[in-house]
Design a protein around this motif. Sequence first.
Motif, short mmCIF file in Angstrom:
data_model
loop_
_atom_site.label_atom_id
_atom_site.label_comp_id
_atom_site.label_asym_id
_atom_site.label_seq_id
_atom_site.Cartn_x
_atom_site.Cartn_y
_atom_site.Cartn_z
N SER A 25 -4.52 8.83 -3.85
CA SER A 25 -5.68 7.97 -4.11
C SER A 25 -6.87 8.41 -3.28
O SER A 25 -6.75 9.17 -2.32
CB SER A 25 -5.33 6.52 -3.79
OG SER A 25 -5.13 6.35 -2.41
N THR A 27 -10.63 6.47 -1.87
CA THR A 27 -11.45 5.27 -1.80
C THR A 27 -12.85 5.65 -1.35
O THR A 27 -13.02 6.42 -0.41
CB THR A 27 -10.85 4.25 -0.81
OG1 THR A 27 -9.53 3.91 -1.24
CG2 THR A 27 -11.69 3.00 -0.73
N PHE A 51 -15.03 1.26 -4.25
CA PHE A 51 -14.06 1.43 -5.34
C PHE A 51 -13.04 2.47 -4.95
O PHE A 51 -13.24 3.24 -4.02
CB PHE A 51 -14.76 1.80 -6.66
CG PHE A 51 -15.54 3.07 -6.60
CD1 PHE A 51 -14.95 4.28 -6.93
CD2 PHE A 51 -16.88 3.06 -6.24
CE1 PHE A 51 -15.68 5.46 -6.88
CE2 PHE A 51 -17.62 4.23 -6.20
CZ PHE A 51 -17.01 5.44 -6.52
N SER A 52 -11.90 2.49 -5.68
CA SER A 52 -10.81 3.42 -5.42
C SER A 52 -10.35 4.04 -6.71
O SER A 52 -10.37 3.40 -7.77
CB SER A 52 -9.60 2.68 -4.81
OG SER A 52 -9.96 2.02 -3.64
N VAL A 54 -6.86 5.54 -8.14
CA VAL A 54 -5.44 5.52 -7.80
C VAL A 54 -4.67 6.43 -8.77
O VAL A 54 -4.79 6.27 -9.98
CB VAL A 54 -4.88 4.07 -7.88
CG1 VAL A 54 -3.42 4.04 -7.50
CG2 VAL A 54 -5.70 3.15 -6.99
N ALA A 58 -6.52 5.37 -12.56
CA ALA A 58 -7.18 4.07 -12.65
C ALA A 58 -8.29 3.97 -11.61
O ALA A 58 -8.17 4.50 -10.51
CB ALA A 58 -6.17 2.95 -12.44
N LYS A 60 -10.26 1.25 -9.48
CA LYS A 60 -10.24 -0.14 -9.02
C LYS A 60 -11.57 -0.39 -8.32
O LYS A 60 -11.88 0.25 -7.32
CB LYS A 60 -9.08 -0.39 -8.07
CG LYS A 60 -9.01 -1.82 -7.59
CD LYS A 60 -7.83 -2.02 -6.65
CE LYS A 60 -7.74 -3.43 -6.16
NZ LYS A 60 -8.78 -3.81 -5.23
N ASP A 62 -13.60 -2.79 -6.16
CA ASP A 62 -13.54 -3.98 -5.31
C ASP A 62 -14.79 -4.82 -5.50
O ASP A 62 -14.72 -6.03 -5.61
CB ASP A 62 -13.38 -3.59 -3.84
CG ASP A 62 -12.05 -2.88 -3.58
OD1 ASP A 62 -11.05 -3.29 -4.20
OD2 ASP A 62 -12.03 -1.94 -2.80
N GLY A 77 -13.09 -5.31 -10.58
CA GLY A 77 -11.97 -5.25 -11.50
C GLY A 77 -11.40 -3.85 -11.61
O GLY A 77 -11.55 -3.03 -10.69
N THR A 78 -10.77 -3.56 -12.75
CA THR A 78 -10.05 -2.31 -12.95
C THR A 78 -10.43 -1.66 -14.26
O THR A 78 -10.56 -2.33 -15.28
CB THR A 78 -8.52 -2.57 -12.95
OG1 THR A 78 -8.17 -3.24 -11.74
CG2 THR A 78 -7.74 -1.28 -13.05
N GLY A 80 -8.51 1.03 -16.24
CA GLY A 80 -7.22 1.70 -16.18
C GLY A 80 -7.12 2.87 -17.12
O GLY A 80 -7.82 2.95 -18.12
N ASP A 89 -10.54 -4.24 -17.34
CA ASP A 89 -10.32 -5.59 -16.84
C ASP A 89 -11.35 -5.82 -15.74
O ASP A 89 -11.06 -5.72 -14.56
CB ASP A 89 -8.90 -5.75 -16.30
CG ASP A 89 -8.59 -7.20 -15.94
OD1 ASP A 89 -9.42 -8.09 -16.24
OD2 ASP A 89 -7.53 -7.45 -15.34
#
Length: 183
Positions: A25, A27, A51-52, A54, A58, A60, A62, A77-78, A80, A89
Amino acid sequence: LQIPQKRFALQQVAVDARIVASKRSATVENLRLSLDHSEPDLGPLSLAGQFSVVDARALKVDELQGQLGAQQFLVAGTIGELSTEGHLDLAILKLHLDPSLLPPLLQPAESLRLKGPIEATGTLRGDYATPLLELVLNGPFGNMTANLEVAPQEERWKGSFSTAGVQLPALSERLPQIGLVGS
């Protein structure tokens, strides 16, 4: 609605961020990004947040906040499966639009112009091919909840909305071609 194509020239870019990476990952923390461009009516674009990524699959978010002139948003959200068959999402924690400050190219017809800002919250969920956008809007027209399913590849938009406290005379004056039926 047809928007003529126009090229924007970036005049200045500033980025500040901390990146923490591991085998699976990465970040991006404390992101600060600002862009100055050649379209003075839009104002500068700025992004801030964290954000990250992964497993390279995906994204993610924050928290990501952005501003384009007076227009603002805040999302989390995410996203994916970073491919054409992924899913969304995202929570739209804040959306602030002032239609009167949009550049002339993006302003609605005079009969549809609203005076005052529009605030919104909502979600953007579903697969990339047919995401569902759910918004709660508050503005000079009253309050409205809108659900919109978009199928860009099929050029199809399907939606519904409900209202509370909408001023029908004010709305019907702006939408003369649409008949309003209700109780």
